[in-house]
Design a protein around this motif. Structure first.
Motif: not given
Length: 228
Positions: A1-8
């Motif tokens: 899961m791309d946590y950086l993309a979720i935060r962005k």
């Protein structure tokens, strides 16, 4: 899961909706810095199920976009919510189109500044072309032909009102009395005096102007036009 993309994605949702970190933190029952810590520092690494549900409900999007599980329909197909289409617009900034014109002629009267539409621009593109806040951008129309061939009558121009203090060579929207003008400015590097010019040689220009007497509304950073 791309946590950086979720935060962005969450950060873009907050910016587009005009929200703030502290208010959202209180909305989900957390301390005022909780959402900011998650977005900026990745602490916690992932949203809890309860926090994710509350935020998704608040923004009207699928929990999947904030790290929730893929939702499945009765035949094993992914469920696509209508709100997902709206969520994809968080990759875009909506810029108001104002019901005013900037004259490339004798001067258009600025008798109203009411949004009549919005144009969607990709967020990364806006950050690259604008000097600061997306909220400082607006689209207005060109009226007249004094800036031909660069700008034509009816062109839509994107104006950055945050970019008016650090004057440099370029095209700007100016206010004179109750009228708006779009003109090319050039700055004398020695005296810092301004030249105000029309790209169309049939129209007058003004040299050696005191910057203190020129009311600059903003810098023109983009132009769009309808092809005929």
């Amino acid at each position: 899961m791309d946590y950086l993309a979720i935060r962005k994605r969450l950060d873009e949702l907050i910016a587009v909706r005009g929200e703030d970190y502290a208010s959202l933190s209180r909305l989900i029952g957390r301390n005022p810095t909780y959402v900011q810590q998650f977005v900026k520092r990745g602490v916690p690494r992932r949203l809890s199920e309860d926090d994710r549900r509350k935020l998704a409900t608040h923004f009207g999007i699928s929990e999947r976009l904030l790290g929730g599980p893929e939702e499945r329909g009765g035949h094993g197909h992914s469920v696509v919510h209508r709100s997902d289409a709206a969520a994809r617009t968080t990759d875009y900034v909506l810029i108001p189109t104002l019901d005013i014109g900037a004259s490339a002629g004798s001067g258009a009267v600025a008798d109203g500044e009411n949004p009549i539409a919005t144009l969607a621009f990709q967020s990364n593109w806006v950050r690259g072309i604008a000097s600061g806040r997306p909220e400082a951008l607006s689209v207005i129309r060109v009226e007249g032909d004094s800036m031909l061939p660069t700008l034509a009558d009816g062109d839509q121009i994107l104006v950055d009102t945050d970019d008016r203090e650090r004057l440099r060579d370029g095209i700007y929207v100016l206010r004179t009395d109750d009228a708006l003008l779009v003109k090319r400015l050039s700055v004398n590097p020695a005296t810092r005096r301004l030249s105000i010019r029309s790209d169309n040689d049939a129209y007058p220009s003004w040299d050696d102007c005191d910057p203190a007497t020129v009311a600059v509304i903003g810098r023109v950073v983009w132009v769009g036009r309808r092809l005929t």
